[in-house]
Design an enzyme around this catalytic site. Structure first.
Site, PDB file in Angstrom:
ATOM      1  N   GLU A  22       0.847  -1.197   0.000  1.00  0.00           N
ATOM      2  CA  GLU A  22       0.000   0.000   0.000  1.00  0.00           C
ATOM      3  C   GLU A  22       0.876   1.237   0.000  1.00  0.00           C
ATOM      4  O   GLU A  22       1.632   1.477   0.935  1.00  0.00           O
ATOM      5  CB  GLU A  22      -0.888   0.020   1.248  1.00  0.00           C
ATOM      6  CG  GLU A  22      -1.937  -1.069   1.241  1.00  0.00           C
ATOM      7  CD  GLU A  22      -2.774  -1.071   2.520  1.00  0.00           C
ATOM      8  OE1 GLU A  22      -2.871  -0.008   3.179  1.00  0.00           O
ATOM      9  OE2 GLU A  22      -3.302  -2.129   2.853  1.00  0.00           O
ATOM     10  N   ASP A  75      -5.664   8.960  10.649  1.00  0.00           N
ATOM     11  CA  ASP A  75      -4.356   8.444  11.045  1.00  0.00           C
ATOM     12  C   ASP A  75      -3.890   8.939  12.405  1.00  0.00           C
ATOM     13  O   ASP A  75      -4.128  10.084  12.782  1.00  0.00           O
ATOM     14  CB  ASP A  75      -3.310   8.826   9.991  1.00  0.00           C
ATOM     15  CG  ASP A  75      -3.470   7.979   8.741  1.00  0.00           C
ATOM     16  OD1 ASP A  75      -3.383   6.746   8.863  1.00  0.00           O
ATOM     17  OD2 ASP A  75      -3.717   8.548   7.662  1.00  0.00           O
TER      18      ASP A  75
END
Ligand SMILES: Cc1ncc(COP(=O)(O)O)c(C=O)c1O
Lengths: 257, 392
Positions: free
Chosen positions: A45, A56
């Site tokens: 990824e 995040d």
């Protein structure tokens, strides 16, 4: 057949690793991909750094901030990846937020992604309904798979709906959290994993968020087709000396029991 | 025509661009906010508290010396006289009552100037709920009195240490907190920003401002509609509240004042409509200050409450449709207007509100024109800045 689908046909206990493009150094994008692939990672990824990564935790926020400071842009990323399929067979995903994609132009993004050999995308702030109404046709036209997330709070009806519109795999977020949280596999989580597995979905499942070492990876593999590691690898890159050595060491530590 | 549609859009702006982790929370709100707000028991409780606790209605005051100075008839809507000193409490009071009906135990909020943080800490104390406020480190320094107030009221203030360490980053941290606490927590957003239904919900709670203006103007002037309504815009909640009941009266000119900072072209500005392009911030598609690569840029204004790179989607729509005009005012112009308001009216305005005041200087209105200016807050929190810039 798409490389992602092909991978899941052939293999179980899939290890997927996330990294931020342009981190630790701007020119590290391709070396990181090559090192991950050489170390035996199944699916890679590629994080498109964003100034405001809402989903995040601190580790990926920090790597994104550094990557942007290094001068990373989406345009430059496509440039860096233009020959990536000469050396890499593993499926490649982009993971990033919607705004940079919108500014690039969604169709231009799909065209270039297909050209360099990207198989799919994970865009956490592109909601399911918006994707289906606005973008599904275009992504499909260029052969780009869109990966959806489900969480412990996602209802069964919604999981079914997401399954219907998914290709490749479904990203099963381990707990209600941002990335990098300390998770492990608690009793609550194993209930959730078992509940989703028992639904016999059309698509395979990868577990992500809080997977950080061989124990959490092995536990996740007991419930799903594999797992995704992000923050722990970013930390290893940060602490290591060179990309090749840190990557080989890190991946080995995940895969050996 | 200027209201949100059922998918959460104002024209092409709005929506709910949120990660799946937030979907259940936001969906729960979307499904029930209108039912709760329209419930008779809710309305009574909200109205009673607005009257007895906040001190509403806030006066609509004919500022005669400012009027003489600028040669137009200027009314100030005195949101500065509300409990906690700004319009923000209209929204926090509404949202805390809603959070209680949803059974939430823990409240989070972001704050820029600290006014929304104080207003949230206040209603949390009132209702006995835990309160966590995220605030950029830069703002913690420049709005110290409000940090002390929040702490006194029992809130925990957590500094946002990433990015520009101002309002945008505090909002990111609040959203991350919500992702990590999906069951027991309600996020009280402080402006008409964020994913649907927040912009609409906050605008409705603030709409009391224009509802009162209509009634008050009728008794002062014998008519419900002024010629102009002026308000400053950060996220846009005081402006949304002041415009709300005039949106369909096309004779009322709506003027929204943004912060130009050191000047539009200096690279130190927060004038989103001039410098922005459509983009996504905090779950909403709206006008956004950003690089060509789609990275959100760091705004600047002397006023912490206007220091935001986006704007509520309703304003992006009012801008695009031309229903409201968007103008901007520099730091220096706002400071001068604040000092003038102190001297002529004996009112120390918030720096945010001073931006709206500064636009009076540039307006070309007739002497008989009725101008309502929403004085969104008082200047106590800005004393340090005022003292620094006043040449005594
Ligand atoms: C007094 C005052 N006015 C205006 C604002 C800007 O917010 P909004 O544009 O949502 O009214 C703030 C924000 O902190 C404020 O404190």
């Amino acid at each position: 057949m798409n490389r992602i689908t092909e991978l899941f046909k052939r293999k179980n206990a899939i290890l997927s690793v996330y990294f931020t493009a342009g981190f630790p150094a701007l020119k590290d994008t391709v070396p990181v991909i090559e090192s991950l692939s050489a170390a035996g990672v199944d699916l890679i990824e590629i994080g498109i750094p964003f100034s405001d990564p809402l989903a995040d935790g601190p580790v990926i926020q920090h790597s994104s901030e550094l990557a942007l400071r290094n001068g990373m842009t989406l345009r430059l990323l496509f440039e860096q990846l233009k020959d990536i399929r000469r050396s890499i067979q593993a499926p490649l995903l982009f993971m990033g937020y919607l705004n940079p994609v919108l500014q690039f132009g969604v169709e231009a993004f799909c065209i270039q992604a297909q050209e360099v050999g990207i198989d799919g995308v994970i865009i956490p702030d592109l909601p399911f309904s918006e994707y289906v109404e606005e973008y599904e046709a275009m992504f499909t036209k260029y052969g780009i798979i869109n990966i959806f997330l489900i969480t412990p709070q996602t209802s069964e009806a919604r999981i079914r709906l997401i399954d219907e519109h998914s290709k490749g795999f479904i990203y099963m977020v381990s707990a209600a959290s941002t990335t990098g949280a300390k998770a492990g596999v608690t009793a609550v989580q194993s209930d959730y994993f078992a509940r989703v597995r028992a639904m016999n979905l059309r698509n395979p499942l990868l577990i992500g968020f809080g997977i950080s070492d061989n124990e959490t990876f092995a536990n996740a593999c007991a419930y799903a087709n594999g797992a995704i590691i992000g923050s722990a690898y970013i930390r290893a890159l940060e602490q290591g000396t060179d990309v090749q050595t840190s990557t080989a060491r890190f991946v080995q530590s995940i895969l050996t029991n | 025509m200027y209201q949100v549609n059922e998918k959460g859009y104002y024209g092409s702006f709005g929506g709910a661009y949120i990660p799946e982790m937030l979907y259940p929370n936001v969906e729960e709100l979307r499904l029930c906010y209108l039912d709760i707000m329209n419930d008779a028991g809710f309305k009574t409780e909200f109205d009673n508290l607005l009257r007895d606790y906040v001190g509403r209605p806030s006066p609509l005051y004919l500022a005669s010396r400012l009027s003489a100075h600028y040669r137009m008839k200027i009314y100030l809507k005195r949101e500065d006289l509300n409990h906690t000193g700004a319009h923000k409490i209209n929204n926090t009071l509404g949202q805390i009552l809603l959070a209680k009906r949803l059974g939430k135990k823990r409240i989070i909020a972001e704050t820029g100037a600290g006014q929304h943080g104080v207003a949230t800490a206040t209603v949390c104390a009132l209702m006995g709920l835990e309160c966590i406020v995220y605030m950029g480190e830069v703002d913690i320094d420049r709005q110290a009195p409000n940090v002390a107030r929040m702490k006194l009221l029992g809130a925990t203030v957590i500094p946002a240490l990433c990015g520009s360490r101002t309002l945008k980053d505090a909002t990111n941290e609040a959203i991350r907190d919500w992702i990590n606490n999906p069951i027991d927590t309600h996020y009280i957003i402080g402006s008409v920003v964020g994913p649907h239904p927040y912009p609409d919900m906050v605008a409705r709670f603030q709409s009391v401002i224009s509802a009162e203006i209509r009634a008050q103007l009728l008794s002062h002037e014998g008519r419900e509609t002024p010629d102009y309504v002026l308000a400053c815009v950060g996220g846009g909640s005081n402006a949304a509240g002041a415009f709300y009941h005039f949106l369909n009266d096309e004779s009322v000119k709506l003027i929204a004042v943004e912060a130009a900072g050191k000047g539009i072209d200096t690279g130190h500005s927060a004038a989103t409509m001039v410098l922005g392009k459509p983009g996504i911030i905090h779950g909403s598609k709206t006008m956004l200050m950003q690089t060509s690569d789609g990275q959100i840029t760091e705004p600047y204004s002397i006023s912490a409450g206007l220091d935001y790179p986006g704007v509520g989607p309703v304003h992006a729509h009012l801008f695009k449709s031309g229903r409201a005009s968007f103008v901007s005012v520099t730091d220096d112009e706002a400071l001068a207007a604040a000092f003038l308001c102190c001297k002529l009216e004996g009112i120390i305005p918030a720096l945010e509100s001073a931006h709206a005041l500064a636009h009076l200087e540039k307006m070309k209105a007739n002497e008989t024109d009725v101008v309502v200016l929403n004085l969104s807050g008082r200047g106590d929190k800005d004393l340090a800045t005022y003292m620094k810039h006043q040449n005594l």
